[in-house]
Design a protein around this motif. Structure first.
Motif, mmCIF file in Angstrom:
data_model
loop_
_atom_site.group_PDB
_atom_site.id
_atom_site.type_symbol
_atom_site.label_atom_id
_atom_site.label_comp_id
_atom_site.label_asym_id
_atom_site.label_seq_id
_atom_site.Cartn_x
_atom_site.Cartn_y
_atom_site.Cartn_z
ATOM 1 N N THR A 117 -123.485 52.101 -106.951
ATOM 2 C CA THR A 117 -124.221 52.056 -105.697
ATOM 3 C C THR A 117 -125.669 52.448 -105.942
ATOM 4 O OG1 THR A 117 -122.213 52.714 -104.525
ATOM 5 C CG2 THR A 117 -124.286 52.948 -103.331
ATOM 6 N N PRO A 118 -126.631 51.666 -105.433
ATOM 7 C CA PRO A 118 -128.034 52.065 -105.592
ATOM 8 C C PRO A 118 -128.277 53.415 -104.917
ATOM 9 C CG PRO A 118 -127.864 49.795 -104.818
ATOM 10 C CD PRO A 118 -126.493 50.389 -104.748
ATOM 11 N N LEU A 119 -128.988 54.282 -105.624
ATOM 12 C CA LEU A 119 -129.268 55.616 -105.095
ATOM 13 C C LEU A 119 -130.616 55.634 -104.403
ATOM 14 C CD1 LEU A 119 -128.084 57.671 -108.187
ATOM 15 C CD2 LEU A 119 -126.802 57.136 -106.113
ATOM 16 N N SER A 120 -130.687 56.400 -103.335
ATOM 17 C CA SER A 120 -131.938 56.532 -102.589
ATOM 18 C C SER A 120 -132.905 57.399 -103.380
ATOM 19 C CB SER A 120 -131.645 57.191 -101.232
ATOM 20 O OG SER A 120 -132.850 57.537 -100.590
ATOM 21 N N ALA A 121 -134.182 57.052 -103.331
ATOM 22 C CA ALA A 121 -135.207 57.863 -104.008
ATOM 23 C C ALA A 121 -135.467 59.148 -103.244
ATOM 24 C CB ALA A 121 -136.489 57.068 -104.143
#
Length: 127
Positions: A117-121
Motif C-alpha cells: 500500500t502506498p504510504l502517506s508522506a
C-alpha cells in the motif's frame, strides 16, 4: 569500520550472565513471566560484560514493516492495508511502541521493507 567492529567482538561474559540469572531469580515476579525479555537480559549482560548492562547513550527503535501477502489465501485475517494503517500509527506516535520509546527517550524509525500500500508522506493524527 567493519574490521574494527569485528575485532571488538568477544565471547559472552559468563560471570555477568550468571549474575543476571541470579538477579532474575531474586525479582518479585513469577519465573519466566517476562517471556523473551528474561533470556535477552541475560544475553545483554553477557555481551556488555556487566550486570545490569549499561543503557545505550542514544536509544533507538527500528520497525521493519512489510506485507505478508497471504490474506487472500485465508492465512491471515488482516488485509495488507492494515500494515499501512499500523505504519501510520507508528509515524504519528500513537502505538504502544511509541509510548515505550518515549519512556526510554528512544527515537522510532519505520523502515519500509515491502509494503504494498502506498504510504502517506504526512503521518496521520493519532487522536
Amino acid at each position: 569500520m567493519l574490521e574494527s567492529t569485528v575485532a571488538a567482538i568477544r565471547p559472552l561474559d559468563e560471570a555477568a550472565m550468571t549474575t543476571a540469572r541470579e538477579l532474575q531469580g531474586r525479582l518479585t515476579k513469577p519465573a519466566g513471566s517476562l517471556g523473551a525479555l528474561e533470556p535477552l537480559s541475560v544475553r545483554l549482560a553477557g555481551l556488555a560484560g556487566t550486570c545490569p548492562p549499561p543503557l545505550p547513550d542514544q536509544a533507538a527503535v527500528a520497525i521493519f514493516a512489510g506485507d505478508h501477502g497471504v490474506h487472500a489465501q485465508g492465512v491471515s485475517p488482516w488485509p495488507q492495508e492494515v500494515t499501512a494503517q499500523m505504519i501510520g500509527n507508528f509515524l504519528a506516535g500513537g502505538a504502544v511502541v511509541n509510548a515505550f520509546a518515549r519512556q526510554a527517550g528512544a527515537s522510532v524509525t519505520v523502515v519500509d521493507v515491502g509494503v504494498a500500500t502506498p504510504l502517506s508522506a504526512t503521518p496521520p493524527d493519532p487522536a
